[in-house]
Design a protein around this motif. Structure first.
Motif, mmCIF file in Angstrom:
data_model
loop_
_atom_site.group_PDB
_atom_site.id
_atom_site.type_symbol
_atom_site.label_atom_id
_atom_site.label_comp_id
_atom_site.label_asym_id
_atom_site.label_seq_id
_atom_site.Cartn_x
_atom_site.Cartn_y
_atom_site.Cartn_z
ATOM 1 N N ASN A 352 -0.987 0.612 9.376
ATOM 2 C CA ASN A 352 -0.291 0.004 8.241
ATOM 3 C C ASN A 352 -0.336 -1.520 8.316
ATOM 4 N N THR A 353 -0.158 -2.057 9.525
ATOM 5 C CA THR A 353 -0.192 -3.516 9.693
ATOM 6 C C THR A 353 -1.560 -4.075 9.337
ATOM 7 N N ALA A 354 -2.628 -3.436 9.866
ATOM 8 C CA ALA A 354 -3.985 -3.914 9.599
ATOM 9 C C ALA A 354 -4.339 -3.742 8.124
ATOM 10 N N PHE A 355 -3.912 -2.633 7.525
ATOM 11 C CA PHE A 355 -4.217 -2.385 6.114
ATOM 12 C C PHE A 355 -3.548 -3.443 5.238
ATOM 13 N N GLY A 356 -2.293 -3.754 5.549
ATOM 14 C CA GLY A 356 -1.596 -4.776 4.771
ATOM 15 C C GLY A 356 -2.244 -6.142 4.930
ATOM 16 N N LYS A 357 -2.720 -6.446 6.119
ATOM 17 C CA LYS A 357 -3.355 -7.743 6.365
ATOM 18 C C LYS A 357 -4.645 -7.889 5.583
ATOM 19 N N HIS A 358 -5.432 -6.818 5.519
ATOM 20 C CA HIS A 358 -6.746 -6.898 4.878
ATOM 21 C C HIS A 358 -6.713 -6.564 3.389
ATOM 22 N N ARG A 359 -5.720 -5.729 2.953
ATOM 23 C CA ARG A 359 -5.701 -5.280 1.558
ATOM 24 C C ARG A 359 -4.470 -5.752 0.783
ATOM 25 N N GLY A 360 -3.476 -6.279 1.488
ATOM 26 C CA GLY A 360 -2.292 -6.779 0.798
ATOM 27 C C GLY A 360 -1.371 -5.707 0.282
ATOM 28 N N GLU A 361 -1.504 -4.477 0.744
ATOM 29 C CA GLU A 361 -0.636 -3.381 0.347
ATOM 30 C C GLU A 361 -0.670 -2.315 1.434
ATOM 31 N N THR A 362 0.220 -1.339 1.352
ATOM 32 C CA THR A 362 0.240 -0.279 2.361
ATOM 33 C C THR A 362 -0.795 0.786 1.993
ATOM 34 N N PRO A 363 -1.212 1.596 2.941
ATOM 35 C CA PRO A 363 -2.153 2.679 2.630
ATOM 36 C C PRO A 363 -1.609 3.653 1.594
ATOM 37 N N THR A 364 -0.315 3.965 1.691
ATOM 38 C CA THR A 364 0.285 4.898 0.733
ATOM 39 C C THR A 364 0.269 4.324 -0.679
ATOM 40 N N THR A 365 0.609 3.029 -0.814
ATOM 41 C CA THR A 365 0.565 2.377 -2.121
ATOM 42 C C THR A 365 -0.856 2.372 -2.686
ATOM 43 N N HIS A 366 -1.812 2.117 -1.825
ATOM 44 C CA HIS A 366 -3.217 2.101 -2.244
ATOM 45 C C HIS A 366 -3.632 3.467 -2.776
ATOM 46 N N ARG A 367 -3.202 4.533 -2.094
ATOM 47 C CA ARG A 367 -3.568 5.877 -2.523
ATOM 48 C C ARG A 367 -2.869 6.242 -3.837
ATOM 49 N N LEU A 368 -1.569 5.940 -3.947
ATOM 50 C CA LEU A 368 -0.822 6.277 -5.159
ATOM 51 C C LEU A 368 -1.353 5.517 -6.362
ATOM 52 N N ARG A 369 -1.677 4.242 -6.160
ATOM 53 C CA ARG A 369 -2.194 3.436 -7.267
ATOM 54 C C ARG A 369 -3.531 3.985 -7.752
ATOM 55 N N ALA A 370 -4.365 4.421 -6.827
ATOM 56 C CA ALA A 370 -5.652 4.985 -7.212
ATOM 57 C C ALA A 370 -5.475 6.286 -7.982
ATOM 58 N N ARG A 371 -4.488 7.083 -7.581
ATOM 59 C CA ARG A 371 -4.239 8.340 -8.298
ATOM 60 C C ARG A 371 -3.717 8.078 -9.705
ATOM 61 N N GLU A 372 -2.848 7.076 -9.857
ATOM 62 C CA GLU A 372 -2.321 6.751 -11.190
ATOM 63 C C GLU A 372 -3.447 6.285 -12.105
ATOM 64 N N VAL A 373 -4.342 5.458 -11.568
ATOM 65 C CA VAL A 373 -5.484 4.992 -12.367
ATOM 66 C C VAL A 373 -6.362 6.174 -12.773
ATOM 67 N N SER A 374 -6.559 7.094 -11.826
ATOM 68 C CA SER A 374 -7.401 8.267 -12.116
ATOM 69 C C SER A 374 -6.779 9.138 -13.210
ATOM 70 N N ARG A 375 -5.446 9.337 -13.136
ATOM 71 C CA ARG A 375 -4.768 10.155 -14.165
ATOM 72 C C ARG A 375 -4.804 9.432 -15.525
ATOM 73 N N ALA A 376 -4.647 8.124 -15.512
ATOM 74 C CA ALA A 376 -4.662 7.376 -16.778
ATOM 75 C C ALA A 376 -6.043 7.471 -17.425
ATOM 76 N N GLU A 377 -7.082 7.425 -16.615
ATOM 77 C CA GLU A 377 -8.429 7.517 -17.174
ATOM 78 C C GLU A 377 -8.747 8.918 -17.686
ATOM 79 N N ALA A 378 -8.077 9.917 -17.097
ATOM 80 C CA ALA A 378 -8.330 11.290 -17.496
ATOM 81 C C ALA A 378 -7.657 11.654 -18.827
ATOM 82 N N ARG A 379 -6.653 10.850 -19.263
ATOM 83 C CA ARG A 379 -5.938 11.149 -20.508
ATOM 84 C C ARG A 379 -6.785 10.830 -21.734
#
Length: 379
Positions: A352-379
Motif C-alpha cells: 500500500n505504501t509503495a502503491f501510494g508513492k507511485h500512483r497517488g492512491e491505494t490499490p483498493t481505490t485504484h481497483r474500485l475506480r477502474a470498475r466504476e469506469v468499466s460499468r459507466a462505459e457498459a451503460r
C-alpha cells in the motif's frame, strides 16, 4: 618433431581449452545466457572434433568410434549461426537451424555405419576395397553447409544493422565487431581446411601435412584468443554494453549520457523480459550479477540516470504490474494481498505504501475506480 606428435600435442591443448571455455559459457549467467549456451555447444563439438587429433594416444577400439566425429560436425555451423542470430535478434529463436543440423547429423551417421562395422568388426582379409566415397560425400556436404551458413550469418547481421522490427535495437558497436570477427575467422579457418582437403585429394602428402599443422596452429591461436576475450571482454558474454564497463574504469572521465542511456536501456529490457522483480528477496548484488555488472555500476546508473533508489526502482515495476492486474476482470477473484504477493511484496502494508508513492492512491481505490469506469462505459 614428427607431424603426428605435433598434431597430438596441438589436439590435446585445444581440446582442453575448448572444454574449459564451453564450461565457462554454460555456467555464466546474465541476459546473454541463451546465446552463450549456443556458443558453448559449438565449442563442445569443436572439442569433440579436436579429440580426433589425439587418436594415437588411444587403442584401436576407441579409434574406431572417432569416425562419428564427422556427423557431429554438421551441428557446429547451425549452433554458431544460432549464436550469431541470437546476438542480432534477441527476441527470435533459431530452433529450425538446430533441427536441420540434427537431421544432417543423423543422415551422415547412418551413411557411415557400414564403414564403422567393417573397420571395427570385419577381419582385415575380408575387407573389400575401400573407395572412400562415403567420406568424400560427407566432406563435400559439410563444406557446402559451411558456406551456406556463413551466407545466412552475413544476411542476419546485415538485416540487424538495417533494423528489423523483431529486435529491440541493432547490436552495439562492440557486439557488431565481435560478430564480424566470428564470421571472418570462421571463413579463414575453413579456407585452410578446404586447402588441406584439396591437397589430400591431389595426393600431395607434404602439402597435406603442412596444412594440417597450419590448421592445428590456427585452432590453438583462435582458442587462446577466445579465452583472452572471455577474460578481457566479459561484456561480450555478460550482456552489458562494453562502452559502459570501459567508461567506469576511466578515472576522472566525464559522464556520458549516451553510454548511460544505452546501459539503462539494457537494464530496462532485461527487467521487462525476465521480471526478476517478482522475487521478493531480490538484492542489488544478485541483480547486478544477472546483468553482468558490478553492484557499484548498477547502483550508480539507477541513482544517476533514473533518479531512484534501488527498492524504488524495483517497486516501480512491481506497482505497474500490480496496477494492471488489479483492473483486469480476470483477476476479480484475487484479493489485493494475493496480487501484492504475486508481484514481489511481502506484506500488504509495504504494498500500500509503495502503491501510494507511485500512483497517488491505494490499490483498493485504484481497483474500485477502474470498475466504476468499466460499468459507466457498459451503460
Amino acid at each position: 618433431m614428427h607431424p603426428d606428435l605435433i598434431m597430438t600435442a596441438i589436439g590435446a591443448v585445444t581440446f582442453c581449452l575448448s572444454l574449459l571455455l564451453s564450461a565457462f559459457l554454460f555456467a555464466i549467467r546474465g541476459p546473454l545466457r541463451p546465446a552463450n549456451r549456443l556458443l558453448a555447444g559449438f565449442l563442445l563439438l569443436t572439442a569433440v572434433d579436436l579429440f580426433g587429433w589425439t587418436a594415437d594416444l588411444f587403442p584401436d577400439g576407441v579409434q574406431h568410434f572417432l569416425i562419428f566425429r564427422l556427423p557431429l560436425s554438421f551441428l557446429q555451423m547451425p549452433l554458431l549461426c544460432a549464436y550469431v542470430g541470437t546476438l542480432c535478434f534477441p527476441k527470435r529463436r533459431f530452433h529450425a537451424h538446430l533441427l536441420g543440423g540434427a537431421i544432417a547429423t543423423l543422415v551422415s551417421a547412418a551413411s557411415l555405419i557400414p564403414r564403422f562395422l567393417v573397420v571395427a568388426f570385419a577381419a582385415p582379409s575380408s575387407r573389400s576395397i575401400d573407395t572412400g566415397l562415403d567420406l568424400v560425400a560427407n566432406n563435400i556436404a559439410l563444406h557446402v553447409q559451411f558456406y551456406a551458413y556463413i551466407a545466412i550469418m552475413i544476411a542476419l547481421f546485415v538485416r540487424s544493422r538495417r533494423g528489423d522490427g523483431r529486435t529491440d535495437s541493432p547490436p552495439d558497436r562492440f557486439t557488431a565487431t565481435w560478430i564480424i570477427t566470428i564470421i571472418a575467422v570462421s571463413v579463414a579457418a575453413h579456407t585452410l581446411v578446404v586447402a588441406k582437403s584439396w591437397a589430400s585429394i591431389r595426393g600431395d602428402e607434404t602439402g597435406f601435412q603442412t596444412l594440417q599443422i597450419a590448421v592445428g596452429l590456427f585452432a590453438v591461436v583462435i582458442t587462446c584468443a577466445l579465452t583472452l576475450a572471455a577474460l578481457a571482454r566479459q561484456s561480450l558474454f555478460l550482456g552489458l554494453a562494453a562502452e559502459a564497463i570501459m567508461h567506469r574504469g576511466k578515472r576522472g572521465a566525464a559522464p556520458s549520457i549516451t553510454i548511460d542511456e544505452e546501459a539503462t536501456a539494457h537494464i530496462e529490457r532485461y527487467m521487462m523480459a525476465q521480471k526478476p522483480f517478482l522475487d521478493p528477496s531480490l538484492t542489488i548484488g544478485r541483480l547486478a550479477r544477472r546483468l553482468g555488472m558490478t553492484q557499484r555500476d548498477l547502483s550508480g546508473l539507477i541513482n544517476r540516470q533514473m533518479g531512484l533508489h534501488f527498492f524504488d526502482f524495483l517497486n516501480r515495476y512491481r506497482i505497474d504490474m500490480a496496477a494492471a492486474m488489479l483492473v483486469d476482470p480476470a483477476n476479480d477473484a484475487m484479493t489485493v494481498l494475493e496480487i501484492a504477493h504475486l508481484v514481489g511484496f511481502n506484506t500488504k502494508s509495504s504494498f500500500n505504501t509503495a502503491f501510494g508513492k507511485h500512483r497517488g492512491e491505494t490499490p483498493t481505490t485504484h481497483r474500485l475506480r477502474a470498475r466504476e469506469v468499466s460499468r459507466a462505459e457498459a451503460r
